[in-house]
Design a protein around this motif. Structure first.
Motif, mmCIF file in Angstrom:
data_model
loop_
_atom_site.group_PDB
_atom_site.id
_atom_site.type_symbol
_atom_site.label_atom_id
_atom_site.label_comp_id
_atom_site.label_asym_id
_atom_site.label_seq_id
_atom_site.Cartn_x
_atom_site.Cartn_y
_atom_site.Cartn_z
ATOM 1 N N LYS A 13 9.371 61.960 33.858
ATOM 2 C CA LYS A 13 10.724 61.331 34.290
ATOM 3 C C LYS A 13 10.381 60.692 35.864
ATOM 4 N N SER A 17 10.875 56.800 36.868
ATOM 5 C CA SER A 17 11.673 56.597 37.753
ATOM 6 C C SER A 17 11.222 55.577 38.606
ATOM 7 N N ARG A 25 21.447 53.626 37.889
ATOM 8 C CA ARG A 25 22.016 54.387 36.796
ATOM 9 C C ARG A 25 23.166 53.889 35.975
ATOM 10 N N GLY A 26 23.227 53.862 34.730
ATOM 11 C CA GLY A 26 24.072 53.185 34.031
ATOM 12 C C GLY A 26 23.957 51.661 33.764
ATOM 13 N N GLU A 62 16.661 55.428 29.394
ATOM 14 C CA GLU A 62 17.464 56.446 29.187
ATOM 15 C C GLU A 62 17.114 57.706 30.027
ATOM 16 N N ALA A 64 15.615 57.280 33.037
ATOM 17 C CA ALA A 64 15.741 56.866 34.153
ATOM 18 C C ALA A 64 17.591 56.548 34.350
ATOM 19 N N GLY A 65 18.279 56.976 33.453
ATOM 20 C CA GLY A 65 19.441 56.675 33.655
ATOM 21 C C GLY A 65 20.333 55.617 33.182
ATOM 22 N N ALA A 66 19.511 54.643 32.599
ATOM 23 C CA ALA A 66 19.867 53.257 32.286
ATOM 24 C C ALA A 66 19.662 53.029 30.889
#
Length: 168
Positions: A13, A17, A25-26, A62, A64-66
């Motif tokens: 992770k 990142s 994120r998102g 995903e 990385a939060g995207a």
């Protein structure tokens, strides 16, 4: 075992990142994938190897939060200006991906920060050339696979500054 799993999972992770830093994120990140038109039946299809890479990139994003959103290269050409102003991932070389060809053609004439070039030798073989050293990594043309002869391919994963984005 638990500590080892925790270290391995967190290091993956952390690496992801770092590689995708700058991706919020998102955020929805376009993944431009090679598309082909079936000559006889006139439908669009995608090479399996490119879809597998796109899936791996989506999974990393995903973490990385995207979120990765796949786009066909020929469709991406129509959205060139919009796409080049944001984070994006281009999958496949300029030999197969029309959007990658556009990007590398423009970069070679305007920006010398990309550390490698895609080339074709006089005998038709493809290679990646490292600009600083002149090293060449040759590969066979996957479109000429006959299903019997072993072929060699090379890949490069690179993160580069986007010269078209205002968010360098």
């Amino acid at each position: 075992d638990l500590l080892q799993q925790l270290v391995e999972s967190s290091s993956e992770k952390t690496h992801i990142s770092r590689f995708y830093r700058g991706v919020a994120r998102g955020q929805r990140v376009p993944l431009v994938v090679t598309s082909r038109l079936h000559e006889l039946e006139q439908y669009v299809y995608f090479p399996e190897c490119d879809l597998l890479v796109a899936q791996q990139v989506s999974e990393a994003l995903e973490l990385a939060g995207a979120r990765g959103i796949r786009l066909a290269d020929h469709y991406a050409l129509n959205r060139r200006d919009e796409l080049l102003r944001q984070n994006l991932v281009v999958i496949c070389s300029p030999f197969g991906n029309a959007f990658a060809r556009l990007i590398f053609d423009e970069l070679e004439s305007t920006d010398n920060t990309i550390p490698f070039r895609w080339r074709k030798a006089s005998d038709g073989r493809r290679y990646i050339e490292i600009v600083s050293t002149g090293e060449r990594y040759y590969s066979d043309d996957p479109t000429k696979a006959d299903g019997h002869t072993e072929q060699q391919d090379v890949a490069i994963i690179s993160r580069s500054r986007n010269p078209w984005s205002s968010q360098h």
